[in-house]
Motif scaffolding. Structure first.
Motif, PDB file in Angstrom:
ATOM      1  N   ARG A 104       0.833  -1.210   0.000  1.00 44.63           N
ATOM      2  CA  ARG A 104       0.000   0.000   0.000  1.00 44.63           C
ATOM      3  C   ARG A 104       0.868   1.260   0.000  1.00 44.63           C
ATOM      4  N   THR A 105       1.957   1.264   0.765  1.00 45.83           N
ATOM      5  CA  THR A 105       2.848   2.425   0.808  1.00 45.83           C
ATOM      6  C   THR A 105       3.413   2.731  -0.571  1.00 45.83           C
ATOM      7  N   VAL A 106       3.862   1.686  -1.263  1.00 46.17           N
ATOM      8  CA  VAL A 106       4.420   1.880  -2.607  1.00 46.17           C
ATOM      9  C   VAL A 106       3.323   2.299  -3.581  1.00 46.17           C
ATOM     10  N   ALA A 107       2.166   1.651  -3.504  1.00 45.51           N
ATOM     11  CA  ALA A 107       1.080   1.947  -4.448  1.00 45.51           C
ATOM     12  C   ALA A 107       0.586   3.386  -4.307  1.00 45.51           C
ATOM     13  N   LEU A 108       0.414   3.852  -3.086  1.00 41.62           N
ATOM     14  CA  LEU A 108      -0.059   5.222  -2.885  1.00 41.62           C
ATOM     15  C   LEU A 108       0.929   6.241  -3.432  1.00 41.62           C
ATOM     16  N   ALA A 109       2.217   5.906  -3.349  1.00 40.10           N
ATOM     17  CA  ALA A 109       3.243   6.801  -3.882  1.00 40.10           C
ATOM     18  C   ALA A 109       3.231   6.829  -5.409  1.00 40.10           C
ATOM     19  N   GLN A 110       2.657   5.813  -6.019  1.00 39.80           N
ATOM     20  CA  GLN A 110       2.611   5.739  -7.488  1.00 39.80           C
ATOM     21  C   GLN A 110       1.454   6.532  -8.087  1.00 39.80           C
ATOM     22  N   ARG A 111       0.500   6.950  -7.266  1.00 41.66           N
ATOM     23  CA  ARG A 111      -0.693   7.617  -7.803  1.00 41.66           C
ATOM     24  C   ARG A 111      -0.298   8.945  -8.430  1.00 41.66           C
ATOM     25  N   PRO A 112      -0.445   9.103  -9.758  1.00 40.80           N
ATOM     26  CA  PRO A 112      -0.011  10.348 -10.401  1.00 40.80           C
ATOM     27  C   PRO A 112      -0.965  11.497 -10.121  1.00 40.80           C
ATOM     28  N   THR A 126      -5.675  19.764 -19.664  1.00 40.22           N
ATOM     29  CA  THR A 126      -5.376  19.049 -18.419  1.00 40.22           C
ATOM     30  C   THR A 126      -5.403  17.551 -18.684  1.00 40.22           C
ATOM     31  N   LEU A 127      -4.391  16.858 -18.204  1.00 44.63           N
ATOM     32  CA  LEU A 127      -4.391  15.395 -18.217  1.00 44.63           C
ATOM     33  C   LEU A 127      -4.940  14.947 -16.873  1.00 44.63           C
ATOM     34  N   ARG A 128      -6.145  14.377 -16.899  1.00 46.64           N
ATOM     35  CA  ARG A 128      -6.824  13.983 -15.666  1.00 46.64           C
ATOM     36  C   ARG A 128      -6.820  12.465 -15.542  1.00 46.64           C
ATOM     37  N   TRP A 129      -6.394  11.980 -14.403  1.00 48.03           N
ATOM     38  CA  TRP A 129      -6.345  10.530 -14.161  1.00 48.03           C
ATOM     39  C   TRP A 129      -7.642  10.086 -13.493  1.00 48.03           C
ATOM     40  N   GLU A 130      -8.292   9.143 -14.136  1.00 47.08           N
ATOM     41  CA  GLU A 130      -9.587   8.664 -13.658  1.00 47.08           C
ATOM     42  C   GLU A 130      -9.513   7.152 -13.452  1.00 47.08           C
ATOM     43  N   PRO A 131      -9.918   6.654 -12.279  1.00 51.93           N
ATOM     44  CA  PRO A 131      -9.871   5.205 -12.072  1.00 51.93           C
ATOM     45  C   PRO A 131     -10.896   4.467 -12.915  1.00 51.93           C
ATOM     46  N   VAL A 132     -10.580   3.236 -13.256  1.00 54.41           N
ATOM     47  CA  VAL A 132     -11.543   2.352 -13.905  1.00 54.41           C
ATOM     48  C   VAL A 132     -12.735   2.179 -12.969  1.00 54.41           C
ATOM     49  N   ARG A 133     -13.934   2.131 -13.541  1.00 50.11           N
ATOM     50  CA  ARG A 133     -15.149   2.051 -12.722  1.00 50.11           C
ATOM     51  C   ARG A 133     -15.224   0.758 -11.916  1.00 50.11           C
ATOM     52  N   ARG A 134     -14.966  -0.382 -12.586  1.00 50.50           N
ATOM     53  CA  ARG A 134     -15.154  -1.682 -11.934  1.00 50.50           C
ATOM     54  C   ARG A 134     -14.145  -2.668 -12.503  1.00 50.50           C
ATOM     55  N   VAL A 135     -13.510  -3.455 -11.625  1.00 49.34           N
ATOM     56  CA  VAL A 135     -12.519  -4.422 -12.077  1.00 49.34           C
ATOM     57  C   VAL A 135     -12.848  -5.821 -11.557  1.00 49.34           C
ATOM     58  N   ALA A 157      -5.399  -1.460  -7.050  1.00 47.49           N
ATOM     59  CA  ALA A 157      -6.738  -1.048  -7.488  1.00 47.49           C
ATOM     60  C   ALA A 157      -7.348  -0.071  -6.486  1.00 47.49           C
ATOM     61  N   LEU A 158      -7.214  -0.366  -5.203  1.00 47.36           N
ATOM     62  CA  LEU A 158      -7.736   0.538  -4.178  1.00 47.36           C
ATOM     63  C   LEU A 158      -6.985   1.864  -4.183  1.00 47.36           C
ATOM     64  N   ALA A 159      -5.660   1.800  -4.346  1.00 52.51           N
ATOM     65  CA  ALA A 159      -4.863   3.031  -4.372  1.00 52.51           C
ATOM     66  C   ALA A 159      -5.238   3.907  -5.555  1.00 52.51           C
ATOM     67  N   ALA A 160      -5.634   3.270  -6.656  1.00 50.69           N
ATOM     68  CA  ALA A 160      -6.057   4.031  -7.837  1.00 50.69           C
ATOM     69  C   ALA A 160      -7.418   4.676  -7.648  1.00 50.69           C
ATOM     70  N   GLY A 161      -8.183   4.190  -6.677  1.00 56.19           N
ATOM     71  CA  GLY A 161      -9.509   4.744  -6.435  1.00 56.19           C
ATOM     72  C   GLY A 161     -10.638   3.963  -7.075  1.00 56.19           C
ATOM     73  N   VAL A 162     -10.371   2.715  -7.476  1.00 57.53           N
ATOM     74  CA  VAL A 162     -11.437   1.891  -8.059  1.00 57.53           C
ATOM     75  C   VAL A 162     -12.527   1.683  -7.016  1.00 57.53           C
ATOM     76  N   GLY A 163     -13.763   1.928  -7.404  1.00 57.56           N
ATOM     77  CA  GLY A 163     -14.859   1.878  -6.449  1.00 57.56           C
ATOM     78  C   GLY A 163     -15.569   0.545  -6.358  1.00 57.56           C
ATOM     79  N   HIS A 403      -1.060   2.385 -12.155  1.00 57.80           N
ATOM     80  CA  HIS A 403      -1.333   2.852 -13.523  1.00 57.80           C
ATOM     81  C   HIS A 403      -2.263   1.909 -14.282  1.00 57.80           C
ATOM     82  N   THR A 404      -2.228   0.603 -13.934  1.00 61.73           N
ATOM     83  CA  THR A 404      -3.076  -0.380 -14.613  1.00 61.73           C
ATOM     84  C   THR A 404      -4.555  -0.029 -14.463  1.00 61.73           C
ATOM     85  N   PHE A 405      -4.905   0.562 -13.339  1.00 60.99           N
ATOM     86  CA  PHE A 405      -6.302   0.801 -12.993  1.00 60.99           C
ATOM     87  C   PHE A 405      -6.736   2.252 -13.240  1.00 60.99           C
TER      88      PHE A 405
END
Length: 453
Positions: A104-112, A126-135, A157-163, A403-405
């Protein structure tokens, strides 16, 4: 090289004195014989078609056929998730929690961050990063149990904000038709409550097409992205549904390459080659070295350590396969060229000045630097992700991560003056491409002023 009186465990490829082009290296490198996806494709396509058309009855049929499980519906009850975590060995729980915390520490640091750019007053992109809706996350069963793969899929996936996250893993007859308890416990630790006892290609089909609700089953909503490793049937299914949904990759058998010189401890090298070989009879273990003496010492260590490793039959098959070898080279630099061409899923560098050597490598899923960074560290507790590109795809692909998510959405916000400043260029370029209506779409916005500026 060979050890007097013994047959070597790994075959040897001797490239000393040869200058090989990249094309020659890629052609001659040890690789597992290409599993015929063509052979699997017809049966996988049939499975996908049945899942799409029949839904729940098809899943029931496949659970009985492939897993020996009579299944009413595949959703894992919350009570089973609670029980799996409550009954989890405390030591395993602590280890999973440490792995989760580091990942989680590494993943949160990767969030652009979003990237706003103002090209001129009133001209903004603006380049806006949006999480995938559902995985849909797939966790395999088979020869081993992978609660660590739950972590590696869910945490980024959680760090990316997937809901919305759904997880599938094969039903196990010995566990009452549920996935392995450690997988359920890991899901519960991470707060994933939508878990299904579905395996193989049918799980990928269920994620891609969804399963309608029926009596006693709330249904499975289709996902937008499928991630996670699996066997040839899972990989083929992912390829066939790509376009209906996104996929992370078509994973092949796991692999390790070790770039080592005479300074490398032979027992460490042998242990790491064996550790990867225990995954699968088709796993690849490759040593690239400029030291014939190290190669001999590693062969001797392999012979000794295989005497006590638990999965020795599986390991022996993997090490004896055409995908595994010792590759002898003249220099460490030639070794770098070899491992770059191989583009390993996992690359260990055990040389003098290992960090400097590792920095010169350009193609690998993950690089483990020095004698105290084995691949096992990355599998569980490094904080890195162990879902990595295989079969040479690390030359152009990355491992699983935040980035995958995410999707990058470009947001264009121009006011009238900013559009006017480039209107003439747009009209000219539209004309050059014989797309005059493109220019007209700009000109019409200035028609009330009599002419395009």
């Amino acid at each position: 090289m060979s050890i007097p009186g013994e047959s070597p465990i790994l075959r040897t490829i001797d490239w000393r004195g040869r200058a090989l082009s990249l094309a020659e290296l890629r052609r001659e490198l040890p690789r597992v014989a290409s599993a015929s996806t063509h052979d699997a494709e017809s049966s996988v396509r049939s499975i996908l078609d049945q899942v799409r058309s029949a839904g729940l009855p098809a899943l029931r049929s496949f659970a009985e056929r492939f897993d020996g499980v009579a299944q009413e519906q595949p959703k894992v009850p919350q009570a089973a998730l609670d029980r799996a975590l409550a009954e989890l060995d405390p030591e395993i729980r602590r280890a999973l929690e440490e792995s989760i915390a580091r990942a989680r520490t590494v993943a949160l640091a990767q969030r652009p961050e979003d990237v706003p750019v103002q090209l001129a007053p009133g001209a903004n992109v603006t380049l806006r990063w949006e999480p995938v809706r559902r995985v849909g996350l797939y966790v395999p069963g088979g020869l081993a149990v992978y609660p660590s793969s739950v972590i590696m899929n869910v945490v980024p996936a959680l760090a990316a904000g997937v809901g919305s996250i759904a997880l599938a893993s094969p039903p196990q007859k010995e566990f009452g038709g549920l996935p392995h308890p450690s997988i359920l416990a890991a899901a519960q630790l991470l707060g994933v409550s939508e878990v299904y006892a579905i395996g193989g290609a049918q799980a990928i089909g269920a994620f891609a097409y969804g399963i309608p609700a029926s009596a006693g089953f709330a249904g499975l909503e289709p996902v937008d992205l499928v991630t996670g490793p699996g066997n040839i049937y899972v990989a083929t299914a992912k390829r066939l549904v790509k376009g209906v949904v996104g996929i992370d990759a078509e994973a092949g058998p796991t692999e390790i390459a070790i770039l080592a010189d005479a300074s490398a401890p032979a027992d460490y090298v042998a242990a790491d080659l064996i550790s990867q070989a225990e995954h699968d009879p088709f796993a690849a273990s490759v040593l690239v070295t400029d030291s014939a003496e190290l190669a001999d010492a590693v062969q001797a260590e392999l012979a000794a350590q295989m005497g006590w490793t638990k999965h020795r039959e599986r390991v022996a098959r993997a090490l004896a396969g055409e995908q595994s070898a010792v590759v002898l080279v003249d220099t460490v630099q030639q070794g770098i060229d070899v491992v770059d061409a191989y583009a390993a899923e996992h690359l260990e560098v055990m040389t003098e000045n290992a960090a400097a050597v590792a920095a010169r490598v350009r193609s690998a899923g993950a690089i483990f630097v020095g004698p105290t960074a084995p691949v096992s560290l990355g599998d569980y507790c490094a904080g890195s992700n162990h879902v990595l590109p295989t079969s040479g795809t690390a030359a152009f692909a990355s491992g699983l991560g935040v980035h995958t998510f995410l999707r990058a959405i470009q947001v264009i916000d121009y006011d009238r003056a900013a559009l006017a400043a480039v209107a003439e260029h747009i009209v000219v370029l539209a004309g050059a491409e014989d797309l005059p209506a493109h220019g007209d779409a700009v000109s019409v916005r200035f028609a009330d002023r009599g002419a395009t500026p």
